[in-house]
Design a protein around this motif. Structure first.
Motif, mmCIF file in Angstrom:
data_model
loop_
_atom_site.group_PDB
_atom_site.id
_atom_site.type_symbol
_atom_site.label_atom_id
_atom_site.label_comp_id
_atom_site.label_asym_id
_atom_site.label_seq_id
_atom_site.Cartn_x
_atom_site.Cartn_y
_atom_site.Cartn_z
ATOM 1 N N ARG A 133 48.719 45.406 32.382
ATOM 2 C CA ARG A 133 48.054 45.833 33.506
ATOM 3 C C ARG A 133 46.603 46.321 33.487
ATOM 4 N NH1 ARG A 133 51.425 50.341 34.851
ATOM 5 N NH2 ARG A 133 52.685 50.405 32.639
ATOM 6 N N PHE A 134 46.309 46.987 32.314
ATOM 7 C CA PHE A 134 44.940 47.538 32.181
ATOM 8 C C PHE A 134 43.958 46.371 32.013
ATOM 9 C CE2 PHE A 134 41.873 49.590 29.077
ATOM 10 C CZ PHE A 134 41.106 50.030 30.117
ATOM 11 N N PHE A 135 44.512 45.197 31.175
ATOM 12 C CA PHE A 135 43.871 44.007 31.193
ATOM 13 C C PHE A 135 43.286 43.376 32.733
ATOM 14 C CE2 PHE A 135 43.132 40.532 28.178
ATOM 15 C CZ PHE A 135 42.521 39.407 28.848
ATOM 16 N N LYS A 136 44.720 43.408 33.464
ATOM 17 C CA LYS A 136 44.376 42.838 34.966
ATOM 18 C C LYS A 136 43.433 43.584 35.552
ATOM 19 C CE LYS A 136 45.369 40.640 38.693
ATOM 20 N NZ LYS A 136 44.882 39.126 38.915
ATOM 21 N N ASP A 137 43.206 44.968 35.353
ATOM 22 C CA ASP A 137 42.323 45.870 36.342
ATOM 23 C C ASP A 137 40.971 45.547 35.663
ATOM 24 O OD1 ASP A 137 44.513 46.979 37.682
ATOM 25 O OD2 ASP A 137 44.620 48.794 36.688
ATOM 26 N N LEU A 138 40.821 45.420 34.455
ATOM 27 C CA LEU A 138 39.610 45.129 33.822
ATOM 28 C C LEU A 138 38.730 43.943 34.507
ATOM 29 C CD1 LEU A 138 39.954 46.368 30.269
ATOM 30 C CD2 LEU A 138 38.857 47.522 32.040
ATOM 31 N N LEU A 139 39.880 42.853 34.308
ATOM 32 C CA LEU A 139 39.118 41.535 35.094
ATOM 33 C C LEU A 139 39.055 41.676 36.644
ATOM 34 C CD1 LEU A 139 41.861 38.952 33.479
ATOM 35 C CD2 LEU A 139 39.462 39.278 32.824
ATOM 36 N N ASP A 140 39.892 42.350 37.388
ATOM 37 C CA ASP A 140 39.530 42.726 38.668
ATOM 38 C C ASP A 140 38.105 43.480 38.891
ATOM 39 O OD1 ASP A 140 41.874 41.218 39.179
ATOM 40 O OD2 ASP A 140 43.040 43.002 39.516
ATOM 41 N N GLN A 141 37.874 44.398 37.990
ATOM 42 C CA GLN A 141 36.854 45.293 38.024
ATOM 43 C C GLN A 141 35.435 44.289 37.539
ATOM 44 O OE1 GLN A 141 37.835 48.563 35.497
ATOM 45 N NE2 GLN A 141 39.508 49.081 37.330
ATOM 46 N N LYS A 142 35.653 43.028 37.000
ATOM 47 C CA LYS A 142 34.567 42.353 36.534
ATOM 48 C C LYS A 142 34.045 42.993 35.211
ATOM 49 C CE LYS A 142 34.943 39.414 40.125
ATOM 50 N NZ LYS A 142 35.694 38.445 40.052
ATOM 51 N N ARG A 143 34.920 43.442 34.542
ATOM 52 C CA ARG A 143 34.688 44.016 33.069
ATOM 53 C C ARG A 143 33.664 43.024 32.084
ATOM 54 N NH1 ARG A 143 32.108 45.596 29.794
ATOM 55 N NH2 ARG A 143 32.507 47.478 28.188
ATOM 56 N N ILE A 144 34.384 41.667 32.376
ATOM 57 C CA ILE A 144 33.598 40.724 31.339
ATOM 58 C C ILE A 144 33.126 39.566 32.241
ATOM 59 C CG2 ILE A 144 34.886 40.936 29.538
ATOM 60 C CD1 ILE A 144 36.659 38.554 30.638
ATOM 61 N N GLY A 145 32.702 40.028 33.486
ATOM 62 C CA GLY A 145 31.848 38.993 34.590
ATOM 63 C C GLY A 145 32.863 38.001 35.223
ATOM 64 N N LYS A 146 32.400 37.027 35.339
ATOM 65 C CA LYS A 146 33.214 35.683 35.895
ATOM 66 C C LYS A 146 33.873 35.142 35.106
ATOM 67 C CE LYS A 146 32.841 31.500 38.994
ATOM 68 N NZ LYS A 146 32.003 30.619 39.547
ATOM 69 N N ILE A 147 35.164 34.711 35.077
ATOM 70 C CA ILE A 147 35.826 34.089 34.061
ATOM 71 C C ILE A 147 35.484 32.767 33.883
ATOM 72 C CG2 ILE A 147 38.412 33.326 33.720
ATOM 73 C CD1 ILE A 147 39.515 35.652 35.148
ATOM 74 N N ARG A 148 35.460 32.311 32.424
ATOM 75 C CA ARG A 148 35.034 31.128 32.163
ATOM 76 C C ARG A 148 36.256 30.345 31.606
ATOM 77 N NH1 ARG A 148 30.503 30.539 27.968
ATOM 78 N NH2 ARG A 148 30.545 28.583 28.774
ATOM 79 N N SER A 149 37.116 30.781 30.765
ATOM 80 C CA SER A 149 38.063 30.191 30.341
ATOM 81 C C SER A 149 39.299 31.222 29.771
ATOM 82 C CB SER A 149 37.899 29.253 29.050
ATOM 83 O OG SER A 149 37.265 30.100 27.875
ATOM 84 N N ALA A 150 40.588 30.523 29.463
ATOM 85 C CA ALA A 150 41.563 31.670 29.076
ATOM 86 C C ALA A 150 42.516 30.603 28.106
ATOM 87 C CB ALA A 150 42.405 31.888 30.333
ATOM 88 N N ARG A 151 43.154 31.542 27.237
ATOM 89 C CA ARG A 151 44.151 30.680 26.260
ATOM 90 C C ARG A 151 45.113 31.682 25.813
ATOM 91 N NH1 ARG A 151 44.070 32.110 21.127
ATOM 92 N NH2 ARG A 151 42.231 33.233 20.079
#
Length: 365
Positions: A133-151
């Motif tokens: 849930r914290f991971f999801k919130d960080l993504l929504d807050q653009k903590r690492i900017g725009k997503i490029r890839s996932a694995r």
């Protein structure tokens, strides 16, 4: 609805290890009734756990008008019949994943639930851990900017070369219980919950041993054919089409590699990692690599994500607890935030794409 009265169908390993301890922990729930095929087992269990009602017949349990939610924790091949009966009885119903053994049956349950105006829930609890849930919130807050890839990579000891004889049913393809359907299903749900749904899907599966040895209580053994996937690799694009994802899952590991989930963005990388994919004692580690650091640093999960009453349960069980809290919130406040049978149908479709892709690729070899 101040308390959700639960009728539990099935009191096997997962029910005893995970479901019942969580129901007893959370004040929003009361385990009111249980059902087992053995009346003696049901009676002994009910008396030992102070459960008011017990049955050896699911129809009798479903006639108990005090029950608000049916939870089905039996093996996958039985889910359809129990869930269908629960819906027709007008009960809200939770079923473990896999929902059923095929998309057709799962879609039938979706349609039936809509016709009978009941709520449905499917057991995709990994998205509810504090780290996720914290991971999801960080993504929504653009903590690492725009997503490029996932694995995501998963390694488990399950579906092994040697198993107790009571798991023989998992060696048959019609029962929809293997590395692809179970492990990829659970962790693909987590991945796509974090980064969005897939678009293009390309998958390969492999069977790396052709038989399984089963042993009984007297340690007598027999060998049975095994033709199901025990190694799966999937790749594809997310909905924006330029974002790539990869999933790898491997069963029957002697040296368990656990779980690693990584999302890269324009401004950094977030990673979840755990030494185990299941029955993990501690929550996943959450790591961050950004432009201010040369190596990954571990992030502390804020206390606000820990909403369970104090307990000493394994983290994999606590994940279910956070999910059950969300289910209670949905039921009590008429919300629709949790995975439903519709979510399960989407996962069936994803797995079907992997199977179809593998067949086409193998035919071209």
């Amino acid at each position: 609805m101040k308390t959700i009265n639960v009728g539990l169908i099935g009191i096997g390993t997962w029910a005893q290890y995970g479901v019942i301890p969580i129901l007893n922990l959370l004040p929003q729930f009361r385990l009111l009734a249980i059902q087992s095929r053995s009346l003696n087992k049901a009676q002994n269990f009910a008396q030992g756990h102070k459960v008011p009602f017990y049955y050896d017949d699911e129809d009798k349990l479903l006639r108990n008008d005090k029950i608000d939610l049916i939870m089905v924790t039996t093996p996958a091949p039985t889910h359809f019949q129990y869930a269908r009966k629960a819906i027709l009885a007008g009960k809200n119903v939770y079923t473990e994943w896999p929902l059923t053994t095929n998309k057709t049956q799962s879609q039938e349950l979706v349609d039936l639930a809509q016709e009978n105006h009941v709520r449905t829930f499917v057991g995709f609890q990994r998205r509810y851990s504090p780290s996720a849930r914290f991971f999801k919130d960080l993504l929504d807050q653009k903590r690492i900017g725009k997503i490029r890839s996932a694995r995501v990579s998963i390694g488990v000891e399950a579906f092994a070369r040697v198993m107790p004889e009571n798991y023989e049913w998992t060696t048959k393809s019609e029962n929809y219980t293997d590395v692809l359907t179970v492990d990829v299903g659970h962790f693909a749900d987590l991945l796509f919950h974090l980064v969005g749904q897939p678009n293009l899907v390309i998958g390969l599966t492999a069977n790396q041993f052709k038989q399984t040895t089963l042993f009984d209580k007297k340690n007598r053994t027999k060998k049975v054919p095994y033709g199901l996937p025990n190694n799966v690799t999937v790749m594809g694009t997310l909905l924006e089409s330029q974002q790539l994802f990869v999933i790898n899952a491997e069963g029957a590991q002697d040296n368990i590699s656990g779980m690693q989930l990584e999302v890269t963005g324009n401004d950094g990388v977030l990673m979840l990692t755990n030494t185990r994919a299941y029955q993990n004692e501690a929550d996943n580690k959450l790591l961050l690599l950004d432009k201010n650091h040369d190596t990954f640093t571990r992030l502390t999960i804020p206390g606000k994500y820990d909403t369970l009453p104090k307990n000493d349960l394994d983290n994999s069980v606590q994940d279910a607890g956070y999910y059950y809290q969300a289910i209670a919130g949905d039921l009590m406040n008429d919300k629709h935030t949790t995975p439903s049978f519709e979510t399960a149908v989407q996962m069936h479709e994803f797995i079907s794409k992997i199977i179809d892709s593998n067949k086409k690729l193998r035919e071209g070899e």
